[in-house]
Design a protein around this motif. Structure first.
Motif, PDB file in Angstrom:
ATOM      1  N   LEU A   1      -1.363   3.428 -21.407  1.00 26.46           N
ATOM      2  CA  LEU A   1      -0.756   2.511 -22.613  1.00 26.46           C
ATOM      3  C   LEU A   1      -1.541   1.545 -23.016  1.00 26.46           C
ATOM      4  O   LEU A   1      -2.015   1.131 -23.946  1.00 26.46           O
ATOM      5  CB  LEU A   1       0.537   2.345 -22.628  1.00 26.46           C
ATOM      6  CG  LEU A   1       1.466   3.609 -22.419  1.00 26.46           C
ATOM      7  CD1 LEU A   1       3.136   2.827 -22.204  1.00 26.46           C
ATOM      8  CD2 LEU A   1       1.708   4.073 -23.910  1.00 26.46           C
ATOM      9  N   ARG A   2      -2.008   0.760 -21.717  1.00 24.34           N
ATOM     10  CA  ARG A   2      -2.749  -0.398 -22.071  1.00 24.34           C
ATOM     11  C   ARG A   2      -4.229  -0.195 -22.727  1.00 24.34           C
ATOM     12  O   ARG A   2      -4.684  -0.804 -23.559  1.00 24.34           O
ATOM     13  CB  ARG A   2      -3.084  -1.272 -20.770  1.00 24.34           C
ATOM     14  CG  ARG A   2      -3.710  -2.255 -20.738  1.00 24.34           C
ATOM     15  CD  ARG A   2      -3.957  -2.916 -19.326  1.00 24.34           C
ATOM     16  NE  ARG A   2      -4.654  -1.919 -18.631  1.00 24.34           N
ATOM     17  CZ  ARG A   2      -4.620  -2.256 -17.171  1.00 24.34           C
ATOM     18  NH1 ARG A   2      -4.226  -3.249 -16.558  1.00 24.34           N
ATOM     19  NH2 ARG A   2      -5.195  -1.331 -16.363  1.00 24.34           N
TER      20      ARG A   2
ATOM     21  N   ASN B   1       0.735  -1.341   0.053  1.00 24.42           N
ATOM     22  CA  ASN B   1      -0.042   0.010  -0.022  1.00 24.42           C
ATOM     23  C   ASN B   1       0.845   1.463   0.013  1.00 24.42           C
ATOM     24  O   ASN B   1       0.477   2.204  -0.817  1.00 24.42           O
ATOM     25  CB  ASN B   1      -0.786  -0.027   1.100  1.00 24.42           C
ATOM     26  CG  ASN B   1      -1.706  -1.155   1.015  1.00 24.42           C
ATOM     27  OD1 ASN B   1      -2.461  -1.531   0.124  1.00 24.42           O
ATOM     28  ND2 ASN B   1      -2.373  -1.556   2.303  1.00 24.42           N
ATOM     29  N   PHE B   2       1.831   1.252   0.852  1.00 22.50           N
ATOM     30  CA  PHE B   2       2.976   2.469   0.645  1.00 22.50           C
ATOM     31  C   PHE B   2       3.496   2.559  -0.541  1.00 22.50           C
ATOM     32  O   PHE B   2       3.658   3.661  -0.965  1.00 22.50           O
ATOM     33  CB  PHE B   2       3.998   2.173   1.854  1.00 22.50           C
ATOM     34  CG  PHE B   2       4.942   3.129   1.824  1.00 22.50           C
ATOM     35  CD1 PHE B   2       4.774   4.459   2.256  1.00 22.50           C
ATOM     36  CD2 PHE B   2       6.442   2.922   1.373  1.00 22.50           C
ATOM     37  CE1 PHE B   2       6.019   5.313   2.054  1.00 22.50           C
ATOM     38  CE2 PHE B   2       7.389   3.590   1.208  1.00 22.50           C
ATOM     39  CZ  PHE B   2       7.004   5.123   1.842  1.00 22.50           C
ATOM     40  N   LEU B   3       3.850   1.295  -1.240  1.00 24.15           N
ATOM     41  CA  LEU B   3       4.543   1.532  -2.457  1.00 24.15           C
ATOM     42  C   LEU B   3       3.420   2.017  -3.419  1.00 24.15           C
ATOM     43  O   LEU B   3       4.003   3.036  -4.218  1.00 24.15           O
ATOM     44  CB  LEU B   3       4.935   0.379  -2.977  1.00 24.15           C
ATOM     45  CG  LEU B   3       5.674   0.082  -4.146  1.00 24.15           C
ATOM     46  CD1 LEU B   3       7.051   0.838  -4.203  1.00 24.15           C
ATOM     47  CD2 LEU B   3       6.015  -1.426  -4.589  1.00 24.15           C
ATOM     48  N   LEU B   4       2.300   1.852  -3.630  1.00 22.18           N
ATOM     49  CA  LEU B   4       1.396   2.202  -4.512  1.00 22.18           C
ATOM     50  C   LEU B   4       0.897   3.698  -4.183  1.00 22.18           C
ATOM     51  O   LEU B   4       0.444   4.449  -5.196  1.00 22.18           O
ATOM     52  CB  LEU B   4       0.028   1.350  -4.414  1.00 22.18           C
ATOM     53  CG  LEU B   4       0.436   0.052  -4.661  1.00 22.18           C
ATOM     54  CD1 LEU B   4      -0.873  -0.776  -4.936  1.00 22.18           C
ATOM     55  CD2 LEU B   4       0.646   0.061  -6.263  1.00 22.18           C
ATOM     56  N   SER B   5       1.235   4.175  -3.000  1.00 22.40           N
ATOM     57  CA  SER B   5       0.746   5.424  -2.629  1.00 22.40           C
ATOM     58  C   SER B   5       1.953   6.553  -3.051  1.00 22.40           C
ATOM     59  O   SER B   5       1.751   7.762  -3.052  1.00 22.40           O
ATOM     60  CB  SER B   5       0.482   5.672  -1.178  1.00 22.40           C
ATOM     61  OG  SER B   5       1.610   5.664  -0.444  1.00 22.40           O
TER      62      SER B   5
ATOM     63  N   VAL C   1       5.398   5.880  -8.380  1.00 24.38           N
ATOM     64  CA  VAL C   1       4.610   4.548  -8.726  1.00 24.38           C
ATOM     65  C   VAL C   1       3.245   4.888  -9.195  1.00 24.38           C
ATOM     66  O   VAL C   1       2.750   4.368 -10.228  1.00 24.38           O
ATOM     67  CB  VAL C   1       4.419   3.855  -7.498  1.00 24.38           C
ATOM     68  CG1 VAL C   1       3.703   2.660  -7.888  1.00 24.38           C
ATOM     69  CG2 VAL C   1       5.863   3.669  -6.968  1.00 24.38           C
ATOM     70  N   LYS C   2       2.587   5.944  -8.676  1.00 25.21           N
ATOM     71  CA  LYS C   2       1.451   6.348  -9.351  1.00 25.21           C
ATOM     72  C   LYS C   2       1.490   6.831 -10.930  1.00 25.21           C
ATOM     73  O   LYS C   2       0.663   6.285 -11.546  1.00 25.21           O
ATOM     74  CB  LYS C   2       0.754   7.576  -8.589  1.00 25.21           C
ATOM     75  CG  LYS C   2       0.246   7.074  -6.780  1.00 25.21           C
ATOM     76  CD  LYS C   2      -0.456   8.111  -6.227  1.00 25.21           C
ATOM     77  CE  LYS C   2      -0.913   7.662  -4.920  1.00 25.21           C
ATOM     78  NZ  LYS C   2      -1.483   8.918  -4.311  1.00 25.21           N
ATOM     79  N   THR C   3       2.496   7.596 -11.044  1.00 25.11           N
ATOM     80  CA  THR C   3       2.618   7.999 -12.296  1.00 25.11           C
ATOM     81  C   THR C   3       2.997   6.846 -13.249  1.00 25.11           C
ATOM     82  O   THR C   3       2.430   6.820 -14.255  1.00 25.11           O
ATOM     83  CB  THR C   3       3.782   9.108 -12.173  1.00 25.11           C
ATOM     84  OG1 THR C   3       3.577  10.114 -11.620  1.00 25.11           O
ATOM     85  CG2 THR C   3       4.062   9.700 -13.712  1.00 25.11           C
ATOM     86  N   GLN C   4       3.803   6.176 -12.729  1.00 29.02           N
ATOM     87  CA  GLN C   4       4.043   5.021 -13.705  1.00 29.02           C
ATOM     88  C   GLN C   4       2.790   4.063 -13.842  1.00 29.02           C
ATOM     89  O   GLN C   4       2.796   3.620 -15.155  1.00 29.02           O
ATOM     90  CB  GLN C   4       5.080   4.109 -12.902  1.00 29.02           C
ATOM     91  CG  GLN C   4       5.710   2.910 -13.799  1.00 29.02           C
ATOM     92  CD  GLN C   4       6.800   2.130 -13.153  1.00 29.02           C
ATOM     93  OE1 GLN C   4       6.921   2.237 -11.990  1.00 29.02           O
ATOM     94  NE2 GLN C   4       7.531   1.177 -13.875  1.00 29.02           N
ATOM     95  N   ASN C   5       2.427   3.781 -12.921  1.00 25.80           N
ATOM     96  CA  ASN C   5       0.937   3.117 -13.074  1.00 25.80           C
ATOM     97  C   ASN C   5      -0.116   3.763 -14.109  1.00 25.80           C
ATOM     98  O   ASN C   5      -0.611   3.199 -14.867  1.00 25.80           O
ATOM     99  CB  ASN C   5       0.369   2.608 -11.728  1.00 25.80           C
ATOM    100  CG  ASN C   5       0.986   1.475 -11.034  1.00 25.80           C
ATOM    101  OD1 ASN C   5       1.973   1.025 -11.541  1.00 25.80           O
ATOM    102  ND2 ASN C   5       0.782   1.684  -9.625  1.00 25.80           N
ATOM    103  N   ASN C   6      -0.236   5.158 -13.963  1.00 25.43           N
ATOM    104  CA  ASN C   6      -1.301   5.797 -14.701  1.00 25.43           C
ATOM    105  C   ASN C   6      -0.626   5.615 -16.328  1.00 25.43           C
ATOM    106  O   ASN C   6      -1.464   5.428 -17.233  1.00 25.43           O
ATOM    107  CB  ASN C   6      -1.313   7.190 -14.431  1.00 25.43           C
ATOM    108  CG  ASN C   6      -1.842   7.458 -13.015  1.00 25.43           C
ATOM    109  OD1 ASN C   6      -2.848   6.606 -12.759  1.00 25.43           O
ATOM    110  ND2 ASN C   6      -1.497   8.557 -12.406  1.00 25.43           N
TER     111      ASN C   6
END
Length: 210
Positions: free
Chosen positions: A92-93, A74-78, A82-87
């Motif tokens: 892209l997906r 949860n900390f990693l995803l916050s 990481v948020k920018t990378q996931n977005n």
């Protein structure tokens, strides 16, 4: 059992467990930095931001991060990087899925156009082949028509036709179907034509056989 922590947290040369944060002289806590090779994918600004977030946490919170996989996740995803990378990954997906859907929608039209092109090519090819065969047939006919043997044959036929016309004219005279003056004029013209054609035929035949 494989650890779920990053290599930079478990491959410390001084301990087999991650290093816990220790209080500094100012009362705040510091966290051990991963080796340079493991942090090469994180910019200095991002690393500073992560350290700032960790420094605001209590010792218990930091220990929980090191011992609780869900809390660590949860900390990693916050974290903002990481948020920018996931977005970016999600965008892209989604774009890839959209392109795939559009391609699938166009597939039937593409197949239809391919079939039309195939039909057009086949039809045009058949028409072109038919025209080519017709031209080849006409060429063969012209070659035969203007061949030396064909020319000799037509010259002989023309001379024979003149000879037949002369004989027919003589019969008209004998049957009193034509007067003598008209007969002489026509007969002289026919014989002149006959001898001319006969001489041309003889010259052509001599040049071919000689």
């Amino acid at each position: 059992m494989d650890s779920w922590y990053p290599p930079s947290m478990i491959n410390s040369p001084s301990s087999s467990r991650p290093t816990l944060p220790s209080p500094s002289s100012s009362g705040s806590f510091t966290v051990s930095r991963p080796p340079h090779s493991s942090a090469s994918h994180v910019s200095p600004a991002e690393a500073a931001g992560i350290i700032t977030v960790l420094k605001d946490k209590s010792v218990d919170e930091l220990r929980k991060l090191l011992s609780d996989k869900a809390a660590y996740q949860n900390f990693l995803l916050s974290l903002e990087p990481v948020k920018t990378q996931n977005n970016v990954r999600d965008e892209l997906r989604n774009e890839t899925l959209q392109l795939a859907r559009e391609n699938l929608e166009k597939e039937s039209r593409i197949m239809e156009l391919r079939n039309q092109c195939r039909i057009i090519r086949t039809t045009e090819l058949a028409a072109a082949q038919e025209k080519l065969h017709e031209l080849e047939r006409r060429k063969e006919e012209l070659l035969k028509y203007y061949s030396p043997l064909s020319l000799l044959r037509r010259l002989q036929e023309a001379a024979n036709k003149t000879e037949e016309e002369s004989e027919a004219l003589q019969k008209e005279l004998l049957n009193r179907e034509i007067d003598l003056l008209a007969y002489v004029q026509k007969y002289k013209k026919l014989r002149h034509t006959y001898h001319k054609r006969a001489l041309i035929h003889l010259a052509a035949k001599t040049s071919l056989t000689g």
